[in-house]
Scaffold this motif. Structure first.
Motif, PDB file in Angstrom:
ATOM      1  N   LEU A 286       0.748  -1.381   0.151  1.00  0.00           N
ATOM      2  CA  LEU A 286      -0.183   0.016   0.084  1.00  0.00           C
ATOM      3  C   LEU A 286       0.891   1.294   0.056  1.00  0.00           C
ATOM      4  O   LEU A 286       0.595   2.260  -0.604  1.00  0.00           O
ATOM      5  CB  LEU A 286      -0.854  -0.007   1.187  1.00  0.00           C
ATOM      6  N   LEU A 287       1.959   1.200   0.843  1.00  0.00           N
ATOM      7  CA  LEU A 287       2.627   2.383   0.883  1.00  0.00           C
ATOM      8  C   LEU A 287       3.270   2.696  -0.485  1.00  0.00           C
ATOM      9  O   LEU A 287       3.744   3.873  -0.873  1.00  0.00           O
ATOM     10  CB  LEU A 287       3.882   2.299   1.842  1.00  0.00           C
ATOM     11  N   SER A 288       4.214   1.648  -1.133  1.00  0.00           N
ATOM     12  CA  SER A 288       4.877   1.630  -2.273  1.00  0.00           C
ATOM     13  C   SER A 288       3.916   2.098  -3.491  1.00  0.00           C
ATOM     14  O   SER A 288       4.162   3.130  -4.195  1.00  0.00           O
ATOM     15  CB  SER A 288       5.185   0.163  -2.631  1.00  0.00           C
ATOM     16  N   ARG A 289       2.513   1.872  -3.291  1.00  0.00           N
ATOM     17  CA  ARG A 289       1.457   2.087  -4.302  1.00  0.00           C
ATOM     18  C   ARG A 289       1.410   3.531  -4.205  1.00  0.00           C
ATOM     19  O   ARG A 289       1.318   4.552  -5.123  1.00  0.00           O
ATOM     20  CB  ARG A 289       0.190   1.390  -4.248  1.00  0.00           C
ATOM     21  N   ARG A 290       1.090   4.050  -2.699  1.00  0.00           N
ATOM     22  CA  ARG A 290       0.696   5.390  -2.848  1.00  0.00           C
ATOM     23  C   ARG A 290       2.016   6.346  -3.254  1.00  0.00           C
ATOM     24  O   ARG A 290       1.712   7.558  -3.512  1.00  0.00           O
ATOM     25  CB  ARG A 290       0.523   5.714  -1.323  1.00  0.00           C
ATOM     26  N   ILE A 291       3.187   5.736  -2.819  1.00  0.00           N
ATOM     27  CA  ILE A 291       4.378   6.597  -3.487  1.00  0.00           C
ATOM     28  C   ILE A 291       4.357   6.862  -4.934  1.00  0.00           C
ATOM     29  O   ILE A 291       4.640   7.891  -5.603  1.00  0.00           O
ATOM     30  CB  ILE A 291       5.619   5.943  -2.896  1.00  0.00           C
ATOM     31  N   CYS A 292       4.001   5.748  -5.393  1.00  0.00           N
ATOM     32  CA  CYS A 292       4.175   5.760  -7.292  1.00  0.00           C
ATOM     33  C   CYS A 292       2.893   6.735  -7.551  1.00  0.00           C
ATOM     34  O   CYS A 292       3.038   7.322  -8.593  1.00  0.00           O
ATOM     35  CB  CYS A 292       4.069   4.354  -7.575  1.00  0.00           C
ATOM     36  N   GLU A 293       1.873   6.644  -7.004  1.00  0.00           N
ATOM     37  CA  GLU A 293       0.689   7.612  -7.148  1.00  0.00           C
ATOM     38  C   GLU A 293       1.162   9.158  -7.296  1.00  0.00           C
ATOM     39  O   GLU A 293       0.584  10.039  -7.886  1.00  0.00           O
ATOM     40  CB  GLU A 293      -0.402   7.329  -6.394  1.00  0.00           C
ATOM     41  N   ARG A 294       2.149   9.434  -5.978  1.00  0.00           N
ATOM     42  CA  ARG A 294       2.435  10.759  -5.888  1.00  0.00           C
ATOM     43  C   ARG A 294       3.954  10.969  -6.749  1.00  0.00           C
ATOM     44  O   ARG A 294       4.436  11.918  -6.347  1.00  0.00           O
ATOM     45  CB  ARG A 294       2.880  10.815  -4.253  1.00  0.00           C
ATOM     46  N   SER A 295       4.221  10.254  -7.665  1.00  0.00           N
ATOM     47  CA  SER A 295       5.055  10.401  -8.638  1.00  0.00           C
ATOM     48  C   SER A 295       6.507  10.154  -8.014  1.00  0.00           C
ATOM     49  O   SER A 295       7.309  10.414  -8.505  1.00  0.00           O
ATOM     50  CB  SER A 295       5.138  11.869  -9.564  1.00  0.00           C
ATOM     51  N   GLY A 296       6.493   9.348  -6.920  1.00  0.00           N
ATOM     52  CA  GLY A 296       7.607   8.869  -6.376  1.00  0.00           C
ATOM     53  C   GLY A 296       8.203   7.490  -7.200  1.00  0.00           C
ATOM     54  O   GLY A 296       7.559   6.933  -7.853  1.00  0.00           O
ATOM     55  N   GLN A 297       9.113   7.115  -6.591  1.00  0.00           N
ATOM     56  CA  GLN A 297       9.833   6.138  -7.048  1.00  0.00           C
ATOM     57  C   GLN A 297      10.151   4.910  -5.765  1.00  0.00           C
ATOM     58  O   GLN A 297      10.596   5.452  -5.046  1.00  0.00           O
ATOM     59  CB  GLN A 297      11.173   6.100  -7.753  1.00  0.00           C
ATOM     60  N   VAL A 298      10.125   3.758  -5.979  1.00  0.00           N
ATOM     61  CA  VAL A 298      10.395   2.926  -4.869  1.00  0.00           C
ATOM     62  C   VAL A 298      11.301   1.767  -5.143  1.00  0.00           C
ATOM     63  O   VAL A 298      11.101   1.179  -6.327  1.00  0.00           O
ATOM     64  CB  VAL A 298       8.952   2.199  -4.282  1.00  0.00           C
TER      65      VAL A 298
END
Length: 741
Positions: free
Chosen positions: A22-34
């Motif tokens: 969930l946290l990784s998905r939210r980071i990606c939704e915010r244009s971040g990279q995981v």
């Protein structure tokens, strides 16, 4: 560079992998990279945590470590993969992943606040879940000291599980950046939030707006609800705040330290910044640099205190248990278990066959002052010290016994005493023969006219010694053989000793020796046959013999006690430093029954009136017991590995090679110590001749602290031969490059 987080669960089945997804998905939704790594997986491929995270966050870079097919605890897994999951292999896997993902960031990802690039390492099971080796996950990954996100247990009983997990992490030196709960009916998050706030903790608590037990199952591709997104955003914001606070602390700590601290043995006029140590583990310290934290070998063993390794779990737990049980309690006339057990253990080991009593104090200098009081009383009782005479100490030049006034007065004038007008040298200090490795040959250095000191006055004697070669260091250390077969040397030493002390008969209250090696004066290796002759002579004259083993004791010189090398029992002996494994300050002074009886009488005026508020503090005693157990176990292991060969931490061929480098005056190597004396017009502690090597050695991962013109390595007694060989090769490489250029 982005801070990697270690995500662990307070137990199994608390939603740790779901949280990662969930946290990784939210980071990606915010244009971040995981970047995500699952270190150890069991039950694969049916249970595949990495695949779950990838399903929730397809854009994340997901990596797998070792995956076992059996759905078992990792310590029960079998097969070929077990070797790939050794502690060392897993540490290598994580280290390489951290280096790879860290190096990728600066070229490809812009920096911003909140962080754009996130890195997560997911644990296996709970904090103390065992890995295939049997070691706990937390202990194996402690070497990286990544900040932790702890996924708490939201179920009934979860508060206890979560608090226990936090304590297990704290006692191992981890920082818990945040505790995350899924929503539950028992309000575990609210309770923990209040408890941490009351304790002044900086750990964030976050509750996710999703309940795995009650809400509809979350499918990887389904949209996240608004409340869940908000709670994930809060978690990310909390972690961003934590990162900023940590970076700010590391960046400002040096300046803050320079404004408020007064360091020992440091000329502040030449100091522009302080070296910031974030943490330490085993034989390394984590140093804050411009490129982030860098792990370096603690080459001085933190002023020779380290015996079992920084942050040793058994020692840390023993200390915690003693603090929880006692805190501290008054000691005179009272007994507590750690103190009694430690005294018994010391008498069984370093005091075996000669000592009967143990006196506790706080540090080596104090232990020596206690020993002087004991010895002077014994000298009076034996009537070898004339009653009207102020007692003198008989010792060797260039010795060091600490920095309190009494201990300093028992040493010859030197750099440590020259600036103090109140210093009154109260002794006679003999010059002595030194053993060195020069150009690949072990030899006794010649000295035609040794010059001792009586107080501040030179004491010249016409009895010197010539150069003498040995086939090996072991030959030089074999005191019994040399005593029987080298009568010329024995006679030379005895004549020199007699000439030096004959005019002071009746004035000596004690012989005080650093046995075999003088540490602070530059790792000077004293010919042990000379000290044997000197101690034997004092025994014959009735002069009490005191050994200061604060530096040499507990395998620092390759034996449990330097007494084993000298072959003469003392009346009193002092121990500290390694005794607690380097965790807490504690010292002991061991004495014979004869010494003890000298303080018996009808009133307090005849007892030993010495002590401090924290005498025999239980935590220190517990630490020492744990340390001695580990030291003795480790040395039995090394004895088996070395198959009876002379115990020395450093490869003999490399040591020989060091002695032949240009610019090297000589080398000394004994036990855990190898010391290189550089050719210099200025020698001794005040010399800066070795300072230019510090920066180059640091670049290669060696954190050294020279002794004037002497640069040295001090291993921990339980370090493996492989580990010592690695650091010796680095040390040799740097010295060769710098001295040959």
């Amino acid at each position: 560079m982005s801070e990697p987080f270690l995500i662990v669960g307070s137990n199994t089945d608390v939603g740790k992998t779901l949280f990662c997804g969930l946290l990784s998905r939210r980071i990606c939704e915010r244009s971040g990279q995981v970047e995500y790594l699952k270190v150890v997986q069991t039950g694969a491929p049916r249970d595949d945590d990495a695949a779950t995270v990838q399903a929730f966050a397809p854009a994340a870079r997901v990596s797998r470590g070792v995956a076992f097919s059996e759905p078992l605890s990792p310590h029960r897994c079998e097969g070929a993969l077990v070797e790939q999951a050794s502690d060392f292999s897993l540490q290598t896997l994580v280290r390489e992943w951290l280096e790879r993902t860290g190096d990728r960031e600066p070229q490809q990802l812009p920096r911003q606040d909140p962080p754009h690039h996130w890195r997560f390492v997911e644990g296996a099971g709970g904090v103390l879940s065992p890995l295939p080796s049997g070691s706990s996950f937390a202990d194996v990954l402690r070497v990286f000291r990544m900040p932790v996100v702890l996924v708490g247990d939201y179920k009934l009983g979860g508060i206890s599980q979560t608090l226990s997990a936090m304590e297990s992490l704290h006692v191992r030196g981890f920082d818990v950046a945040a505790v995350v709960f899924f929503r539950g009916e028992h309000e575990n998050a609210a309770y923990l939030q209040e408890k941490l706030e009351q304790a002044g903790s900086s750990t964030h608590v976050c509750e996710l707006s999703f309940s795995p037990g009650n809400d509809q199952r979350l499918e990887p591709g389904a949209p996240l609800g608004e409340l869940l997104r908000q709670s994930l955003d809060k978690c990310l914001d909390d972690l961003s705040v934590w990162i900023h606070r940590r970076e700010s602390s590391l960046q400002t700590l040096s300046g803050r330290a320079c404004e408020v601290l007064w360091w020992p043995f440091t000329q502040h006029a030449n100091l522009t910044e302080a070296k910031v140590i974030d943490s330490a583990l085993a034989d390394t310290v984590a140093v804050s640099t411009e490129r982030g934290l860098r792990s370096r070998f603690d080459a001085s063993a933190s002023w020779w205190t380290q015996g079992v390794g920084h942050g040793h779990t058994h020692s840390t737990l023993a200390i915690s248990q003693a603090l929880g049980r006692y805190g501290h309690v008054l000691f005179p006339g009272q007994a507590h278990e750690p103190a009694v057990r430690l005294a018994e253990e010391l008498l069984r080991t370093v005091g075996a066959k000669w000592a009967k009593r143990v006196f506790f104090s706080d540090n080596g200098s104090t232990a020596v002052e206690v020993a002087l009081k004991m010895a002077f009383r014994l000298a009076q009782r034996r009537e070898v010290l004339e009653s009207a005479v102020e007692p003198l100490v008989l010792g060797l030049r260039d010795s060091y016994h600490g920095d309190t006034i009494g201990a300093m007065s028992a040493t010859s004038p030197n750099i440590f005493t020259n600036g103090d007008r109140w210093y009154r040298p109260q002794g006679v200090w003999l010059d002595f023969p030194r053993i060195v490795l020069k150009q690949g040959r072990w030899q006794r250095q010649s000295q035609k006219n040794p010059v001792g000191l009586a107080g501040s006055q030179e004491l010249s004697v016409d009895q010197g010694w010539s150069e003498l070669e040995f086939s090996s260091l072991q030959e030089a250390l074999d005191v019994n053989f040399r005593w029987e077969h080298d009568k010329e040397t024995v006679s030379c030493y005895e004549n020199y000793i007699d000439q030096s002390i004959q005019s002071f008969r009746g004035c000596f209250g004690t012989l005080l020796l650093e046995p075999v090696m003088h540490g602070a004066s530059g790792m000077l290796l004293v010919d042990p046959l000379f000290q044997h002759c000197l101690a034997k002579k004092c025994k014959e004259l009735g002069i009490p013999v005191v050994y200061d083993e604060v530096f040499s004791g507990f395998f620092r010189l390759g034996v449990l006690s330097a007494r084993e090398i000298l072959g003469v029992d003392p009346d009193v002996s002092c121990f500290s430093k390694i005794m607690t494994g380097g965790s807490l300050p504690l010292a002991t002074t061991l004495a014979t029954e004869e010494v003890f009886k000298g303080f018996l009488g009808s009133g307090k005026e005849s007892c030993l009136l010495h002590g401090h508020s924290f005498t025999a503090h239980p935590a220190g005693c517990a630490a020492a017991l744990a340390s001695l157990h580990t030291l003795q176990e480790g040395h039995q292991f090394l004895d088996d590995r070395l198959k009876g060969e002379p115990r020395c931490s450093w490869d003999s061929q490399s040591v020989q090679s060091l002695s032949q480098l240009p610019g090297v005056e000589h080398v000394v190597c004994l036990g855990t110590v190898v010391a290189v004396s550089l050719v210099s017009s200025e020698t001794g502690y005040g010399s800066g001749a070795a300072q230019h090597l510090c920066g180059e050695l640091a670049k290669e991962g060696l954190e050294v602290r020279p002794l004037g013109n002497v640069v040295y390595l001090a291993a921990q007694p339980v370090m493996t031969p492989e580990r010592c060989a690695h650091w010796m090769s680095v040390f040799h490489k740097v010295l060769k490059e710098k001295l040959c250029s």
